[in-house]
Design a protein around this motif. Structure first.
Motif: not given
Length: 326
Positions: A56, A59-60, A62-63, A90
């Motif tokens: 993950y 995904e993190h 990107i946040e 990305w």
């Protein structure tokens, strides 16, 4: 007497322990009943979760990048009139950037460091996330006439800039005040990334590639902030470079790229350089001069190899901005 007192104390202690146990059990039932009531009200039970860290991480990142973009637009400005834009890139969208950096890496060592790091991370499935930070800095609407750009008035600067647009990673010519505004936005981006404990480095090499490819067509200058992957000092320790270079080549790289770190006292006019352990036997000197070989290599890369890579991707990238502006 004391035996009776002790016996009484023990009986009281046993009664208290039993009371506590019963209270605890009843408390557990209250919690359970409360959960059952919530189940009846919502009609479902909240599912359990199990996240495997590295799966993950992207995904993190990107946040985190989204939060950094907020910091970029929140950054203070001296003029209050400099337009700043940011984009997050990305995954496979990084590949054109890597391809453009490839030929440049052959003739510019700092680009090679960035290229090797980003490419190897991507190839290992640890794709960095890149925040592209652009600034509209090639014209002045300030009318301050400060002269820092080299012209007496902003009007003269604007006239020259309009006819002599630059290129590369930083474009130019530029209004110095607006460069400061843009630089502060980049600084805030880097500081914000470190607050999230995300390894990062701002890169002119990435800015060169994205500018050549046509990212952010309305911006005059670009820099790329690489985030992650989740390893310590990815862009400073340069683990990927250690694997591709011998110690001797790495040492020579440092001497060539940052010669001021190896110079002796320069007051004599011809400073010696400490390029070996016994640097005094015999001493070595670094010369200054024009290199036809270096210039030919630069021209071949910038006017042949880079355009070849750009042509492969430019239309697709340009189409995104056309669709965005509709």
């Amino acid at each position: 007497m004391w035996i009776t007192t002790l016996s009484t104390w023990i009986r009281c202690w046993i009664i208290r322990v039993k009371s506590i146990r019963q209270h605890a059990l009843s408390g557990g039932l209250i919690i359970a009943n409360g959960f059952q009531n919530r189940k009846k009200q919502t009609g479902r039970i909240k599912k359990m979760g199990h996240l495997i860290g590295k799966e993950y991480c992207l995904e993190h990142l990107i946040e985190v990048a989204k939060s950094i973009v907020l910091a970029i637009h929140k950054a203070p400005q001296i003029t209050g009139k400099t337009k700043i834009e940011a984009e997050i890139i990305w995954g496979e969208d990084i590949l054109p950037i890597i391809e453009v950096m490839g030929p440049v890496a052959k003739v510019m060592r700092y680009v090679q460091w960035d290229y090797e790091t980003i490419k190897n991370c991507y190839d290992k499935g640890e794709s960095p996330v890149i925040i592209l930070i652009g600034g509209k800095i090639a014209s002045s609407n300030l009318n301050w006439n400060c002269g820092a750009c080299g012209f007496s008035t902003c009007k003269e600067f604007n006239a020259y800039s309009k006819e002599n647009k630059g290129g590369g990673q930083l474009g130019g010519p530029s209004c110095n005040w607006k460069v400061l505004d843009w630089a502060m936005a980049c600084d805030w981006a880097c500081a914000s990334a470190w607050q999230y404990r995300v390894d990062n480095r701002i890169m002119g090499s990435v800015g060169f590639a994205t500018n050549a490819l046509g990212f952010m067509p309305n911006m005059d200058a670009q820099l790329g902030l690489a985030l992650g992957p989740p390893r310590d000092m990815v862009y400073y320790n340069r683990e990927e470079m250690h694997k591709s270079m011998s110690y001797e080549l790495d040492k020579q790289d440092m001497v060539s790229c940052v010669p001021n770190m190896f110079t002796c006292f320069p007051g004599g006019g011809k400073p010696m350089y400490k390029t070996k352990d016994d640097w005094w036997a015999p001493p070595e000197f670094m010369g200054v001069g024009y290199s036809e070989q270096v210039m030919e290599a630069y021209q071949q890369v910038l006017f042949e190899q880079v355009p070849e890579m750009v042509v492969k991707h430019a239309d697709k990238i340009a189409e995104r901005y056309k669709n965005k502006n509709k």
